[in-house]
Design a protein around this motif. Structure first.
Motif, PDB file in Angstrom:
ATOM      1  N   ARG A 106      20.167 -11.957  -9.198  1.00 60.08           N
ATOM      2  CA  ARG A 106      19.012 -11.213  -9.770  1.00 60.08           C
ATOM      3  C   ARG A 106      18.746 -10.190  -8.699  1.00 60.08           C
ATOM      4  O   ARG A 106      18.553 -10.559  -7.484  1.00 60.08           O
ATOM      5  N   CYS A 153      14.496 -17.832 -10.355  1.00 59.25           N
ATOM      6  CA  CYS A 153      13.726 -16.679 -10.360  1.00 59.25           C
ATOM      7  C   CYS A 153      12.525 -16.970 -10.783  1.00 59.25           C
ATOM      8  O   CYS A 153      12.461 -17.592 -11.832  1.00 59.25           O
ATOM      9  N   SER A 154      11.442 -16.354 -10.292  1.00 56.61           N
ATOM     10  CA  SER A 154       9.942 -16.636 -10.889  1.00 56.61           C
ATOM     11  C   SER A 154       9.891 -16.095 -12.193  1.00 56.61           C
ATOM     12  O   SER A 154       9.115 -16.685 -13.040  1.00 56.61           O
ATOM     13  N   ASN A 258      12.164 -14.977  -5.258  1.00 57.48           N
ATOM     14  CA  ASN A 258      11.966 -13.856  -4.814  1.00 57.48           C
ATOM     15  C   ASN A 258      11.647 -13.956  -3.245  1.00 57.48           C
ATOM     16  O   ASN A 258      11.559 -12.839  -2.657  1.00 57.48           O
ATOM     17  N   TYR A 290       5.545 -10.002  -8.039  1.00 56.90           N
ATOM     18  CA  TYR A 290       5.405 -11.306  -7.832  1.00 56.90           C
ATOM     19  C   TYR A 290       4.017 -11.937  -7.581  1.00 56.90           C
ATOM     20  O   TYR A 290       3.976 -12.604  -6.428  1.00 56.90           O
TER      21      TYR A 290
HETATM   22 MO   LIG Z   1      13.500 -13.359  -8.843  1.00 51.89          MO
END
Ligand SMILES: [Mo]
Ligand SMILES: Nc1nc2c(c(=O)[nH]1)N[C@H]1C(S)=C(S)[C@@H](COP(=O)(O)O)O[C@H]1N2
Length: 468
Positions: A106, A153-154, A258, A290
């Motif tokens: 990502r 990944c969030s 992140n 985020y």
């Molecule tokens: Mo991410």
């Protein structure tokens, strides 16, 4: 490129991935992949690259789809420039660790290509004297740490939000577990006399931004930095790939991806997070993106916050104890079924009438307490069994459940609970209360499509057949 060419290209890509997955399935079935071993994979990658480069004049380059597909045959590519790709197959959620070739990527900018012999990280702020750290110093002057970290990944699961959300449409595959090797930051910060009082922060910035563009930077609370955060230069059995942060990245065990800044160029010990005009170029991914924002809510910028547990931040906001929208640090509890796959047709084993359901569960830097499986959309649950190696608090656990099943079509779901008794909610819902919390088994819709751990969208639909 004309449509014939692009059709041909699609076919090539398809066969790449098909070959990788077929081989992986074979190895899994034959037991050759039991344990964490991923022997034989590197050869396959170079084979993939060689195929993509059948015509030497047209050798694929970074930023091109062929290049990414060739190097990471276990990924479904959404974008090649910058590289955004997720694990293609449910098999990823059977294994204790994830091979590099199927660990998601990502990126906000194209991965830089860095010569590690010339690379330095600047260290400044609340320390005795500013320094430039070389890769040689990192490797040779401190101890080596090895940490299994389930990185997600969030935005994983963003594709399941309704109304839909702009951004990479991650489904289940923006998560992987690697064993990361590197230097404990605590040793480096002690060596340079850093102020590591619990209230300070370490700002870490990457080198991937074009000039004048936003810098990918994160402020990590010092307590976590000193506990277990590392500067990693190794991933599984090899070095980092360029795409995963070569020559050096941050690994913050158990926290959302992140936080794990890649291509680390700059670190600063600070009294606050990056905030305010002087940090303008560093603010985007710390203060704006985020953050869990409800519809219409803007991100407030803060110098500091009290808790880094994402769930606690959500609860505090919902209880009216703070108006600060949650920052994405520690991960929420989650699980994924790896076998059977979505839309599989399966037959119960003749000896016991059961289908074995296998998957993985993780809970950030907390431990997974239990995993349950339901074959009736969450009305009744049976407890699964944890098995396989316990690879540490930040790595996922494998689970299995012997499902006594009759012929029919089912939606199988799994639900993990962490050591604090927090469990996965059922569905994603729109919230109009301007608050982000999990209430009545509902996960809140949020602007970025972040942190989704609702179990219903992550299940698999399976047809059970009788024996002939
Ligand atoms: Mo991410
Ligand atoms: N410098 C830099 N670091 C970065 C990013 C980035 O775009 N630039 N992306 C972050 C995000 S959002 C995630 S989820 C992880 C992904 O790591 P991976 O590509 O190795 O899976 O890296 C993080 N570190």
């Amino acid at each position: 490129m004309d449509s014939k060419q692009s059709e041909q290209r699609e076919r090539n890509e398809e066969s790449h991935r098909a070959r990788f997955l077929t081989r992986r399935r074979f190895l899994l079935a034959s037991g050759a992949l039991a344990g964490a071993s991923v022997a034989g994979r590197p050869a396959q990658v170079s084979e993939g690259v060689a195929r993509a480069a059948a015509n030497p004049d047209e050798e694929p380059e970074p930023g091109e789809r062929d290049f990414l597909e060739g190097k990471f045959p276990g990924l479904t590519v959404y974008e090649a420039d910058p590289e955004n790709a997720e694990a293609a197959a449910r098999e990823t959620y059977i294994q204790p660790t994830t091979p590099r070739e199927e660990h998601y990527v990502r990126n906000h900018y194209l991965s830089p290509r860095i010569n590690e012999d010339e690379w330095t990280i600047s260290l400044s702020g609340l320390i005795d004297e500013d320094a430039e750290l070389t890769m040689r110093e990192l490797r040779e002057d401190y101890s080596t740490a090895s940490i299994a970290h389930t990185m997600q990944c969030s935005g994983n699961g963003r594709a399941f939000f309704q109304p839909s959300i702009d951004g990479v449409p991650w489904r289940t595959g923006a998560v992987g577990t690697a064993v990361w090797r590197g230097t404990p930051l605590s040793e480096i910060l002690d060596e340079y006399g850093a102020d590591t009082d619990k209230g300070t922060w370490l700002m870490v910035a990457g080198a991937d931004h074009p000039e004048d563009e936003d810098i990918f930077a994160r402020s990590i609370p010092m307590k976590k930095v000193m506990d277990d955060t590392i500067l990693a230069y190794g991933m599984n059995e090899g070095p980092l790939t360029a795409e995963h942060g070569h020559p050096v990245r941050l690994i913050v065990p158990g926290w959302f991806g992140n936080n794990c800044v890649k291509w680390v160029a700059e670190m600063k010990v600070m009294e606050t997070m990056v905030v305010g005009e002087e940090w303008k170029q560093y603010l985007e991914w710390q203060q704006n993106s985020y953050r869990m924002l409800t519809e219409g809510q803007g991100p407030d910028h803060n110098a500091s916050i009290k808790t880094f547990d994402t769930h606690e931040q959500m609860d505090a906001e919902a209880a009216g104890e703070t108006t600060t929208a949650p920052y994405l640090y520690d991960q929420l509890v989650k699980s994924l079924i790896g076998h059977p796959r979505d839309n599989d047709t399966v037959r119960p084993r003749e000896q016991n009438g059961c289908v074995e359901v296998v998957g993985v569960a993780w809970a950030g830097d907390d431990a997974v307490e239990t995993v349950e499986v339901s074959a009736d959309g969450g009305q009744t649950w049976e407890e699964a069994e944890l098995f396989g190696p316990d690879i540490g608090p930040a790595g996922w656990r494998q689970f299995r459940y012997l499902w006594e099943s009759e012929p029919g079509i089912y939606h199988l779901v799994s639900r993990a609970t962490d050591e604090h008794g927090r469990t996965q909610p059922r569905n994603i819902v729109e919230t109009n209360e301007g608050r982000q919390t999990v209430r009545d088994e509902k996960f809140p819709w949020n602007q970025g499509g972040y942190c989704c751990n609702a179990y219903m969208p992550h299940g698999v639909t399976v047809t059970v057949e009788d024996h002939p």
